[in-house]
Design a protein around this motif. Structure first.
Motif, PDB file in Angstrom:
ATOM      1  N   ARG A 118      37.751  11.591 -31.825  1.00  0.00           N
ATOM      2  CA  ARG A 118      38.934  10.806 -31.620  1.00  0.00           C
ATOM      3  C   ARG A 118      38.164   9.449 -31.814  1.00  0.00           C
ATOM      4  O   ARG A 118      38.898   8.419 -32.200  1.00  0.00           O
ATOM      5  CB  ARG A 118      39.124  10.908 -30.361  1.00  0.00           C
ATOM      6  N   ALA A 119      37.024   9.036 -31.563  1.00  0.00           N
ATOM      7  CA  ALA A 119      36.351   7.769 -31.914  1.00  0.00           C
ATOM      8  C   ALA A 119      36.459   7.395 -33.261  1.00  0.00           C
ATOM      9  O   ALA A 119      36.477   6.063 -33.426  1.00  0.00           O
ATOM     10  CB  ALA A 119      34.734   7.961 -31.562  1.00  0.00           C
ATOM     11  N   TRP A 120      36.925   8.268 -34.244  1.00  0.00           N
ATOM     12  CA  TRP A 120      37.030   7.843 -35.540  1.00  0.00           C
ATOM     13  C   TRP A 120      38.668   7.632 -36.075  1.00  0.00           C
ATOM     14  O   TRP A 120      39.009   7.434 -37.166  1.00  0.00           O
ATOM     15  CB  TRP A 120      36.215   8.491 -36.561  1.00  0.00           C
ATOM     16  N   GLU A 121      39.334   7.849 -35.011  1.00  0.00           N
ATOM     17  CA  GLU A 121      40.870   7.855 -35.335  1.00  0.00           C
ATOM     18  C   GLU A 121      41.298   6.588 -36.037  1.00  0.00           C
ATOM     19  O   GLU A 121      41.069   5.666 -35.404  1.00  0.00           O
ATOM     20  CB  GLU A 121      41.649   8.362 -34.298  1.00  0.00           C
ATOM     21  N   ASP A 165      38.987   5.319 -44.016  1.00  0.00           N
ATOM     22  CA  ASP A 165      38.540   4.628 -45.047  1.00  0.00           C
ATOM     23  C   ASP A 165      37.053   4.675 -44.590  1.00  0.00           C
ATOM     24  O   ASP A 165      36.164   4.654 -45.676  1.00  0.00           O
ATOM     25  CB  ASP A 165      38.837   3.144 -45.098  1.00  0.00           C
ATOM     26  N   ASP A 166      36.731   4.287 -43.390  1.00  0.00           N
ATOM     27  CA  ASP A 166      35.256   4.301 -42.876  1.00  0.00           C
ATOM     28  C   ASP A 166      34.654   5.607 -43.214  1.00  0.00           C
ATOM     29  O   ASP A 166      33.426   5.919 -43.619  1.00  0.00           O
ATOM     30  CB  ASP A 166      35.039   3.776 -41.568  1.00  0.00           C
ATOM     31  N   LEU A 167      35.360   6.778 -42.733  1.00  0.00           N
ATOM     32  CA  LEU A 167      34.650   8.203 -42.770  1.00  0.00           C
ATOM     33  C   LEU A 167      34.683   8.446 -44.244  1.00  0.00           C
ATOM     34  O   LEU A 167      33.628   9.319 -44.641  1.00  0.00           O
ATOM     35  CB  LEU A 167      35.797   9.074 -42.187  1.00  0.00           C
ATOM     36  N   GLU A 168      35.512   8.026 -45.238  1.00  0.00           N
ATOM     37  CA  GLU A 168      35.468   8.392 -46.645  1.00  0.00           C
ATOM     38  C   GLU A 168      34.240   7.593 -47.398  1.00  0.00           C
ATOM     39  O   GLU A 168      33.290   8.352 -48.058  1.00  0.00           O
ATOM     40  CB  GLU A 168      36.641   7.999 -47.393  1.00  0.00           C
ATOM     41  N   ALA A 169      33.989   6.318 -46.855  1.00  0.00           N
ATOM     42  CA  ALA A 169      32.680   5.680 -47.273  1.00  0.00           C
ATOM     43  C   ALA A 169      31.436   6.496 -46.690  1.00  0.00           C
ATOM     44  O   ALA A 169      30.610   6.433 -47.529  1.00  0.00           O
ATOM     45  CB  ALA A 169      32.810   4.052 -46.916  1.00  0.00           C
ATOM     46  N   GLY A 227      32.139  16.133 -20.538  1.00  0.00           N
ATOM     47  CA  GLY A 227      32.842  15.642 -21.712  1.00  0.00           C
ATOM     48  C   GLY A 227      33.382  16.766 -22.376  1.00  0.00           C
ATOM     49  O   GLY A 227      33.579  16.657 -23.738  1.00  0.00           O
ATOM     50  N   GLY A 228      34.004  17.703 -21.783  1.00  0.00           N
ATOM     51  CA  GLY A 228      34.516  19.115 -22.365  1.00  0.00           C
ATOM     52  C   GLY A 228      35.803  19.017 -23.097  1.00  0.00           C
ATOM     53  O   GLY A 228      36.052  20.102 -23.269  1.00  0.00           O
ATOM     54  N   ALA A 229      36.511  17.887 -22.865  1.00  0.00           N
ATOM     55  CA  ALA A 229      37.921  17.943 -23.113  1.00  0.00           C
ATOM     56  C   ALA A 229      38.271  17.872 -24.338  1.00  0.00           C
ATOM     57  O   ALA A 229      39.272  18.050 -24.821  1.00  0.00           O
ATOM     58  CB  ALA A 229      38.625  17.180 -21.981  1.00  0.00           C
ATOM     59  N   ARG A 230      37.271  16.878 -25.032  1.00  0.00           N
ATOM     60  CA  ARG A 230      37.742  16.613 -26.447  1.00  0.00           C
ATOM     61  C   ARG A 230      36.574  16.986 -27.361  1.00  0.00           C
ATOM     62  O   ARG A 230      35.462  16.795 -26.830  1.00  0.00           O
ATOM     63  CB  ARG A 230      38.330  15.130 -26.411  1.00  0.00           C
ATOM     64  N   GLY A 231      36.756  16.571 -28.528  1.00  0.00           N
ATOM     65  CA  GLY A 231      35.729  16.491 -29.667  1.00  0.00           C
ATOM     66  C   GLY A 231      34.678  17.413 -29.669  1.00  0.00           C
ATOM     67  O   GLY A 231      35.006  18.685 -29.564  1.00  0.00           O
TER      68      GLY A 231
END
Length: 266
Positions: free
Chosen positions: A196-199, A203-207, A17-21
């Motif tokens: 990328r899962a949170w792209e 608003d969710d990340l801020e909360a 899973g080394g291509a992202r994140g």
């Protein structure tokens, strides 16, 4: 990226899973410290692009397509790492699959559980099985898997959480088996990490940021730093350990404090 002569000079490393994140950040961190990195990902083109970027930045890296749900694909990736680098010294199990929960537990499908378990837990098993003889032969072998706080507490995602908890157990049992062979096995359990899962979910990340004691969510580089420590000889007497890297979220009952005294202040 300027390559730092350092802890991983001469090491051969495989990151799934080394291509992202988190996987991409880990590959970058280890390459910066001198490792020769095989970036393995189900998206072969993206793995190749990330490996090319690491080379442009002064690192040594190759990309390969790898589906951890397929034994032959895993074995081919391990063989590629050994052929390319002469040894395999570190395996980073980062590939995972997460199916969102439905509204009711009883409406879940067997296929969703099977997908999460097969990639997240059984995929790591396949990688360890293929890599272990080479890790033992290296004389400095290490496995670092990426778990989750979901394996420790309830944060949703039943199947994914069960798979991550299973990965913690596999870390302990494999550490007991592999230790006499000179291979250390550890796990990093992240909290919320900006990937990328949170792209599109700012608003969710801020909360969530506001309920973390350190008042921020994690970055992939935070997890990569922990992986680099556990993979290195700096952690030479650490095995079977789960290192929680979560900004303090599992140490504090934020919901209780919120109910008692109101929303957290910045």
């Amino acid at each position: 990226m300027t390559t730092d002569s350092g802890r991983f000079d001469g090491y051969g490393v495989l990151v799934t899973g080394g291509a992202r994140g988190i996987g991409a950040a880990t590959a970058r961190r280890l390459a910066r410290e001198g490792a020769r990195v095989l970036v393995a990902d189900r998206d072969a083109a993206e793995a190749g692009r990330h490996a090319a970027t690491l080379r442009e930045q002064g690192g040594t890296a190759e990309g390969v397509g790898c589906d951890v749900a397929d034994r032959a694909s895993v074995e081919a990736a391990v063989a590629r790492a050994v052929d390319a680098f002469g040894s395999l010294d570190v395996l980073v199990n980062n590939a995972a699959h997460c199916t969102p929960d439905g509204a009711r537990f009883e409406d879940g499908e067997d296929e969703d559980w099977a997908a999460d378990l097969d990639v997240t837990l059984v995929g790591a098993y396949r990688c360890c099985r293929a890599a272990l003889p080479h890790l033992a032969a290296s004389g400095r072998g290490a496995v670092v898997s990426i778990g989750s706080v979901n394996g420790l507490q309830h944060f949703g995602n039943h199947a994914y959480s069960a798979a991550k908890a299973g990965l913690m157990s596999l870390t302990r049992t494999l550490a007991g088996h592999a230790g006499p062979r000179g291979v250390r096995v550890n796990l990093v359990a992240p909290g919320t990490v900006r990937t990328r899962a949170w792209e599109g979910r700012d608003d969710d990340l801020e909360a969530m940021r506001r309920v973390y004691p350190l008042r921020r969510v994690g970055e992939p580089e935070d997890i990569a730093a922990a992986v680099a420590f556990l993979a290195s000889r700096d952690a030479a007497w650490i095995t079977g350990h789960t290192l929680v890297v979560d900004g303090g979220i599992t140490a504090v009952n934020s919901g209780f404090l919120h109910a008692l005294s109101g929303p957290p202040e910045d």
